[in-house]
Design a protein around this motif. Sequence first.
Motif, PDB file in Angstrom:
ATOM      1  N   TYR A  59       0.876  -1.235  -0.096  1.00 45.91           N
ATOM      2  CA  TYR A  59       0.049  -0.034  -0.080  1.00 45.91           C
ATOM      3  C   TYR A  59       0.992   1.248  -0.056  1.00 45.91           C
ATOM      4  N   ASP A  60       1.918   1.147   0.487  1.00 47.82           N
ATOM      5  CA  ASP A  60       2.940   2.454   0.483  1.00 47.82           C
ATOM      6  C   ASP A  60       3.926   2.330  -0.462  1.00 47.82           C
TER       7      ASP A  60
ATOM      8  N   TYR B 291       5.305   5.804  -1.663  1.00 53.45           N
ATOM      9  CA  TYR B 291       5.456   6.532  -0.521  1.00 53.45           C
ATOM     10  C   TYR B 291       6.347   7.904  -0.766  1.00 53.45           C
TER      11      TYR B 291
ATOM     12  N   THR C  38       4.777  10.500  -2.778  1.00 48.85           N
ATOM     13  CA  THR C  38       3.393  11.246  -2.313  1.00 48.85           C
ATOM     14  C   THR C  38       3.587  11.743  -0.786  1.00 48.85           C
TER      15      THR C  38
ATOM     16  N   ALA D   8       2.807  11.356   3.107  1.00 52.98           N
ATOM     17  CA  ALA D   8       2.960  10.062   4.134  1.00 52.98           C
ATOM     18  C   ALA D   8       1.447   9.379   3.901  1.00 52.98           C
ATOM     19  N   ALA D   9       2.001   8.027   3.797  1.00 52.35           N
ATOM     20  CA  ALA D   9       0.955   7.088   3.412  1.00 52.35           C
ATOM     21  C   ALA D   9      -0.441   7.166   4.453  1.00 52.35           C
ATOM     22  N   PRO D  10      -0.137   7.336   5.651  1.00 52.80           N
ATOM     23  CA  PRO D  10      -1.539   7.520   6.363  1.00 52.80           C
ATOM     24  C   PRO D  10      -2.269   8.666   6.173  1.00 52.80           C
TER      25      PRO D  10
ATOM     26  N   GLN E 171      -2.588  10.616   3.075  1.00 54.37           N
ATOM     27  CA  GLN E 171      -2.870  10.974   1.614  1.00 54.37           C
ATOM     28  C   GLN E 171      -3.916  11.910   1.135  1.00 54.37           C
TER      29      GLN E 171
ATOM     30  N   SER F 129      -2.802  13.306  -4.273  1.00 52.80           N
ATOM     31  CA  SER F 129      -1.943  12.360  -4.169  1.00 52.80           C
ATOM     32  C   SER F 129      -2.350  10.528  -4.480  1.00 52.80           C
TER      33      SER F 129
ATOM     34  N   TRP G  63      -1.193   8.216  -7.221  1.00 51.64           N
ATOM     35  CA  TRP G  63      -0.836   6.664  -6.779  1.00 51.64           C
ATOM     36  C   TRP G  63      -1.576   5.499  -7.838  1.00 51.64           C
TER      37      TRP G  63
END
Length: 203
Positions: free
Chosen positions: A170-171, A174, A177, A179-181, A183, A187, A191
């Motif tokens: 999922y990241d 990363y 973009t 931070a993954a948590p 987004q 972004s 992705w």
Amino acid sequence: MRTGCLLHVTEGDNCLQLQQAIISAVEGYGIPLYDPNFAEYPKNNRYVAIFGNSDNRKTGDWIEILYKGRPGNDVFQGSECKLSLGANIQILYANTGALANPQAKIIGVSYVYDAPQIILYQCTGALCQPGQPSLSRTVEISTSVTFIDVSDPPVGVEGQYPTVPARLPYDFFYPFTDAAPRQSAASLLVWVGSLLVILNSLL
């Protein structure tokens, strides 16, 4: 293939005995006698192996021989004999197995008897004395074998290309973009678009 033999016939021979002698010459000895009560011959339980190495303990490796037009008791045409003088053995086979190395498999075997014809005893020559039991004439008995190919046209089979399932974490994007948590929508679109481009290049 065709083969035959000569049967000596005398004027006093019985038509039924002659026909039975002809059947014995065609099929071999030990054949069943015609049953007038049922107007047919009993089964003689003769089988043929479907392969050259068939196991005699497996019933599925053997097929029964069929008989078509085997003469019965209707062999009299007035004072003359109406006899079938031979048969054609038809063997049906099919090629099975691999396309590069097919194996012949026997599908069926049948004895097809010739149509009955009238046999005339003609005594000719200076030594001819009608009624003398020593006088005889010869009748030719013939047997032919026909191999019939009933194979289906061969069809080659090709395997399908293997598919590679591509699963990314999922990241995976990363660094490109936020931070993954956390987004944002923009972004997330970047992705997803990048993921579609990579999947399209893989497929």
